[in-house]
Design a protein around this motif. Structure first.
Motif, PDB file in Angstrom:
ATOM      1  N   GLY A  97       0.815  -1.209   0.000  1.00  0.00           N
ATOM      2  CA  GLY A  97       0.000   0.000   0.000  1.00  0.00           C
ATOM      3  C   GLY A  97       0.851   1.263   0.000  1.00  0.00           C
ATOM      4  N   GLY A  98       2.051   1.163  -0.556  1.00  0.00           N
ATOM      5  CA  GLY A  98       3.010   2.262  -0.465  1.00  0.00           C
ATOM      6  C   GLY A  98       2.516   3.567  -1.054  1.00  0.00           C
ATOM      7  N   MET A  99       1.763   3.521  -2.153  1.00  0.00           N
ATOM      8  CA  MET A  99       1.264   4.753  -2.760  1.00  0.00           C
ATOM      9  C   MET A  99       0.264   5.437  -1.833  1.00  0.00           C
ATOM     10  N   ALA A 100      -0.568   4.644  -1.151  1.00  0.00           N
ATOM     11  CA  ALA A 100      -1.521   5.213  -0.201  1.00  0.00           C
ATOM     12  C   ALA A 100      -0.785   5.806   1.005  1.00  0.00           C
ATOM     13  N   ILE A 101       0.259   5.119   1.469  1.00  0.00           N
ATOM     14  CA  ILE A 101       1.074   5.648   2.567  1.00  0.00           C
ATOM     15  C   ILE A 101       1.729   6.962   2.143  1.00  0.00           C
ATOM     16  N   VAL A 129      -4.460  10.635  -6.312  1.00  0.00           N
ATOM     17  CA  VAL A 129      -5.441   9.685  -6.848  1.00  0.00           C
ATOM     18  C   VAL A 129      -5.089   9.233  -8.268  1.00  0.00           C
ATOM     19  N   PRO A 130      -4.770  10.150  -9.206  1.00  0.00           N
ATOM     20  CA  PRO A 130      -4.403   9.677 -10.550  1.00  0.00           C
ATOM     21  C   PRO A 130      -3.204   8.741 -10.552  1.00  0.00           C
ATOM     22  N   GLU A 131      -2.242   9.011  -9.662  1.00  0.00           N
ATOM     23  CA  GLU A 131      -1.055   8.155  -9.600  1.00  0.00           C
ATOM     24  C   GLU A 131      -1.410   6.773  -9.064  1.00  0.00           C
ATOM     25  N   MET A 132      -2.270   6.725  -8.062  1.00  0.00           N
ATOM     26  CA  MET A 132      -2.685   5.434  -7.525  1.00  0.00           C
ATOM     27  C   MET A 132      -3.511   4.648  -8.548  1.00  0.00           C
ATOM     28  N   MET A 133      -4.346   5.350  -9.308  1.00  0.00           N
ATOM     29  CA  MET A 133      -5.126   4.661 -10.337  1.00  0.00           C
ATOM     30  C   MET A 133      -4.222   4.123 -11.441  1.00  0.00           C
ATOM     31  N   ARG A 134      -3.159   4.835 -11.728  1.00  0.00           N
ATOM     32  CA  ARG A 134      -2.190   4.363 -12.732  1.00  0.00           C
ATOM     33  C   ARG A 134      -1.541   3.064 -12.271  1.00  0.00           C
ATOM     34  N   GLN A 135      -1.414   2.898 -10.972  1.00  0.00           N
ATOM     35  CA  GLN A 135      -0.839   1.666 -10.413  1.00  0.00           C
ATOM     36  C   GLN A 135      -1.912   0.618 -10.123  1.00  0.00           C
ATOM     37  N   ARG A 136      -3.139   0.828 -10.631  1.00  0.00           N
ATOM     38  CA  ARG A 136      -4.248  -0.117 -10.548  1.00  0.00           C
ATOM     39  C   ARG A 136      -4.772  -0.312  -9.114  1.00  0.00           C
ATOM     40  N   ASP A 138      -7.452   0.035  -6.090  1.00  0.00           N
ATOM     41  CA  ASP A 138      -8.904   0.069  -6.014  1.00  0.00           C
ATOM     42  C   ASP A 138      -9.356   1.526  -5.851  1.00  0.00           C
ATOM     43  N   ALA A 139     -10.344   1.928  -6.655  1.00  0.00           N
ATOM     44  CA  ALA A 139     -10.744   3.340  -6.677  1.00  0.00           C
ATOM     45  C   ALA A 139     -11.293   3.802  -5.331  1.00  0.00           C
ATOM     46  N   ALA A 140     -12.118   2.971  -4.683  1.00  0.00           N
ATOM     47  CA  ALA A 140     -12.679   3.350  -3.385  1.00  0.00           C
ATOM     48  C   ALA A 140     -11.574   3.463  -2.334  1.00  0.00           C
ATOM     49  N   PHE A 141     -10.627   2.542  -2.359  1.00  0.00           N
ATOM     50  CA  PHE A 141      -9.508   2.563  -1.419  1.00  0.00           C
ATOM     51  C   PHE A 141      -8.648   3.807  -1.629  1.00  0.00           C
ATOM     52  N   ALA A 142      -8.349   4.133  -2.879  1.00  0.00           N
ATOM     53  CA  ALA A 142      -7.500   5.284  -3.193  1.00  0.00           C
ATOM     54  C   ALA A 142      -8.161   6.591  -2.765  1.00  0.00           C
ATOM     55  N   THR A 143      -9.417   6.782  -3.140  1.00  0.00           N
ATOM     56  CA  THR A 143     -10.096   8.035  -2.813  1.00  0.00           C
ATOM     57  C   THR A 143     -10.389   8.140  -1.318  1.00  0.00           C
ATOM     58  N   ILE A 197      -1.939  -3.234   6.764  1.00  0.00           N
ATOM     59  CA  ILE A 197      -2.709  -4.432   7.122  1.00  0.00           C
ATOM     60  C   ILE A 197      -3.709  -4.773   6.015  1.00  0.00           C
ATOM     61  N   ARG A 198      -4.431  -3.777   5.530  1.00  0.00           N
ATOM     62  CA  ARG A 198      -5.429  -4.037   4.490  1.00  0.00           C
ATOM     63  C   ARG A 198      -4.772  -4.475   3.184  1.00  0.00           C
ATOM     64  N   ALA A 199      -3.629  -3.870   2.853  1.00  0.00           N
ATOM     65  CA  ALA A 199      -2.942  -4.232   1.613  1.00  0.00           C
ATOM     66  C   ALA A 199      -2.404  -5.650   1.678  1.00  0.00           C
ATOM     67  N   ARG A 200      -1.986  -6.092   2.855  1.00  0.00           N
ATOM     68  CA  ARG A 200      -1.491  -7.464   2.997  1.00  0.00           C
ATOM     69  C   ARG A 200      -2.642  -8.472   2.955  1.00  0.00           C
ATOM     70  N   LEU A 201      -3.755  -8.113   3.579  1.00  0.00           N
ATOM     71  CA  LEU A 201      -4.896  -9.032   3.605  1.00  0.00           C
ATOM     72  C   LEU A 201      -5.588  -9.130   2.249  1.00  0.00           C
ATOM     73  N   ASN A 202      -5.576  -8.017   1.510  1.00  0.00           N
ATOM     74  CA  ASN A 202      -6.239  -7.993   0.201  1.00  0.00           C
ATOM     75  C   ASN A 202      -5.356  -7.245  -0.799  1.00  0.00           C
ATOM     76  N   PRO A 203      -4.360  -7.924  -1.380  1.00  0.00           N
ATOM     77  CA  PRO A 203      -3.421  -7.260  -2.299  1.00  0.00           C
ATOM     78  C   PRO A 203      -4.102  -6.607  -3.502  1.00  0.00           C
ATOM     79  N   ALA A 204      -5.318  -7.020  -3.836  1.00  0.00           N
ATOM     80  CA  ALA A 204      -6.010  -6.419  -4.981  1.00  0.00           C
ATOM     81  C   ALA A 204      -6.341  -4.950  -4.737  1.00  0.00           C
ATOM     82  N   LEU A 205      -6.425  -4.561  -3.470  1.00  0.00           N
ATOM     83  CA  LEU A 205      -6.698  -3.156  -3.168  1.00  0.00           C
ATOM     84  C   LEU A 205      -5.540  -2.261  -3.574  1.00  0.00           C
ATOM     85  N   ALA A 206      -4.326  -2.779  -3.400  1.00  0.00           N
ATOM     86  CA  ALA A 206      -3.130  -1.970  -3.652  1.00  0.00           C
ATOM     87  C   ALA A 206      -2.034  -2.874  -4.216  1.00  0.00           C
ATOM     88  N   PRO A 207      -2.063  -3.123  -5.529  1.00  0.00           N
ATOM     89  CA  PRO A 207      -1.051  -4.000  -6.142  1.00  0.00           C
ATOM     90  C   PRO A 207       0.369  -3.488  -5.897  1.00  0.00           C
TER      91      PRO A 207
END
Length: 435
Positions: A97-101, A129-136, A138-143, A197-207
């Motif tokens: 989840g580094g981009m979110a951090i 937000v645009p940078e996180m979306m570029r890294q795929r 999850d839109a709800a998680f990023a915003t 924690i969320r990124a480890r439990l669900n990697p799809a949120l933050a590849p």
């Protein structure tokens, strides 16, 4: 009716007006004016309406509000904060989840030069937000991340919310600023832990980010944040060491921001003009609400309703922690419908006598109050930061999606509030170390 009955009736009328979506400033002024008229006559009411606005706005302490606002608008229009997210991204992107951090760290840095949650959310929304979306991501998680990170703006100094609280509650603003540092950093840390924690439990949120950056690129990115670091060191260092007062710090910060912008060649006449105009507009809006709060304070004092309420609560023998729990629930509910400054100035004239009677430290309470009000910025149905992010990202995600992305951050916020209550030293240590 007795004066106390008039006081309680005024409170009830005020709540009805707020429920009818009457702007808080005019509602406060109108109810206070009418209440004073009912108790002591029209001459006293008109006298209060003439004297209170002048006495409040003409104080030396209030000059810090437009100065800190000007500092923030100058930083924005001169682009002094542009490198914050990029530097955090290059150094933290490899974490789960580094981009979110990075967005949280970027918002924390931006908070140190603006003092506004909305400004933090809007700026980080456009950048992160645009940078996180570029890294795929999850839109709800990023915003949701960016909307929550914006709330740090009212905790890390300079904070307009804390300035106004200090003036109304008669608490040293400099000590409030220092207390806000601990709460702000704890909030940022709590968000980062939750993200990992969320990124480890669900990697799809933050590849996982696969791009690699060289050490020279990361060091170059750090160089880009020198304007913010210099401004933070100048303002906070001067406050902590007693070089200048909180009132003078606003002017010093605005002057330093302008100087840095000139040295960088990034400030234009148009940017300077826009900064001044936006400062004047925001200051005027804040002062109208603050004047109304001061009139309500006078109304409550004349009616005796505030002291009566404090006496009732004291007679009930409520434990200070139980009282604090009740007040916290009130602010969490108010935050769902009102913006933070309005909610604070609406309630403080009523609650301050209660808090004083209960022996609650007003400095400590001020930081907890700021945290509670900022939680309201991301709670439905009127989470202002959420709507700011929605306006920035457009159709990328629905408003409901952003609120869903917020949920786990609300859990982290409540944990932070509990820690601040259980360990007051988190707030009080730095203020106690000041000169």
């Amino acid at each position: 009716m007795s004066n106390i009955e008039i006081g309680y009736t005024g409170i009830a009328v005020l709540l009805v007006l707020i429920g009818l979506r009457i702007p808080i400033g005019p509602a406060l002024i109108g109810v206070s004016f009418g209440g004073i008229w009912a108790m002591v006559g029209s001459k006293a009411a008109w006298g209060a309406l003439g004297i209170i606005p002048w006495n409040f706005t003409a104080t030396w302490q209030m000059s810090s509000v437009p100065m800190f606002l000007l500092m923030g608008f100058l930083c924005y229009h001169a682009g002094l904060t542009k490198g914050l997210f990029n530097a955090a991204r290059l150094w933290l992107a490899r974490l789960p989840g580094g981009m979110a951090i990075a967005a949280v760290f970027g918002a924390s840095g931006f908070a140190a030069v603006t003092g506004s949650s909305v400004a933090c959310a809007a700026a980080m929304g456009r950048i992160a937000v645009p940078e996180m979306m570029r890294q795929r991501y999850d839109a709800a998680f990023a915003t949701g991340t960016v909307a929550a990170a914006g709330t740090i703006g009212a905790l890390i100094p300079p904070s307009i919310l804390l300035i106004l609280y200090g003036i109304v509650a008669q608490v040293p603003v400099g000590k409030l600023f220092m207390g806000g540092v601990g709460a702000g950093l704890l909030t940022a840390f709590g968000y980062c832990v939750m993200i990992v924690i969320r990124a480890r439990l669900n990697p799809a949120l933050a590849p996982q980010v696969t791009e690699r950056s060289s050490l020279s690129e990361r060091m170059a990115a750090l160089v880009e944040v020198w304007p913010v670091l210099l401004l933070m060191a100048g303002v906070m260092g001067g406050l902590f060491l007693g070089v200048f007062t909180p009132t003078e710090a606003g002017a010093a910060g605005a002057a330093l921001a302008l100087l840095i912008g000139v040295v960088k060649g990034s400030v234009s006449w148009a940017g300077l003009r826009d900064s001044v105009v936006e400062t004047l507009q925001t200051t005027a809006a804040l002062f109208i609400i603050a004047i109304g709060a001061n009139m309500l304070t006078r109304f409550m004092a004349i009616s005796g309703a505030g002291k009566d309420l404090a006496a009732i609560i004291d007679a009930m023998g409520a434990h200070p922690m139980l009282l604090l729990l009740g007040i916290s629930l009130v602010y969490l509910v108010l935050g769902m419908f009102l913006e933070p400054i309005g909610a604070m100035l609406l309630t403080l004239p009523i609650l301050l006598p209660v808090l004083t009677t209960a022996g609650i430290d007003l400095l400590w309470f001020g930081i907890i109050l700021a945290k509670l009000l900022e939680i309201g910025m991301i709670t439905p149905p009127v989470g202002l930061n959420v709507f700011v992010i929605k306006s920035v990202v457009g159709n990328l995600v629905s408003t409901g999606g952003i609120f869903r992305g917020i949920l786990w951050f609300l859990v982290a916020d409540l944990v932070v509030v509990v820690l601040l209550v259980l360990f007051p030293g988190i707030v009080l240590w730095l203020p106690g170390a000041m000169n």
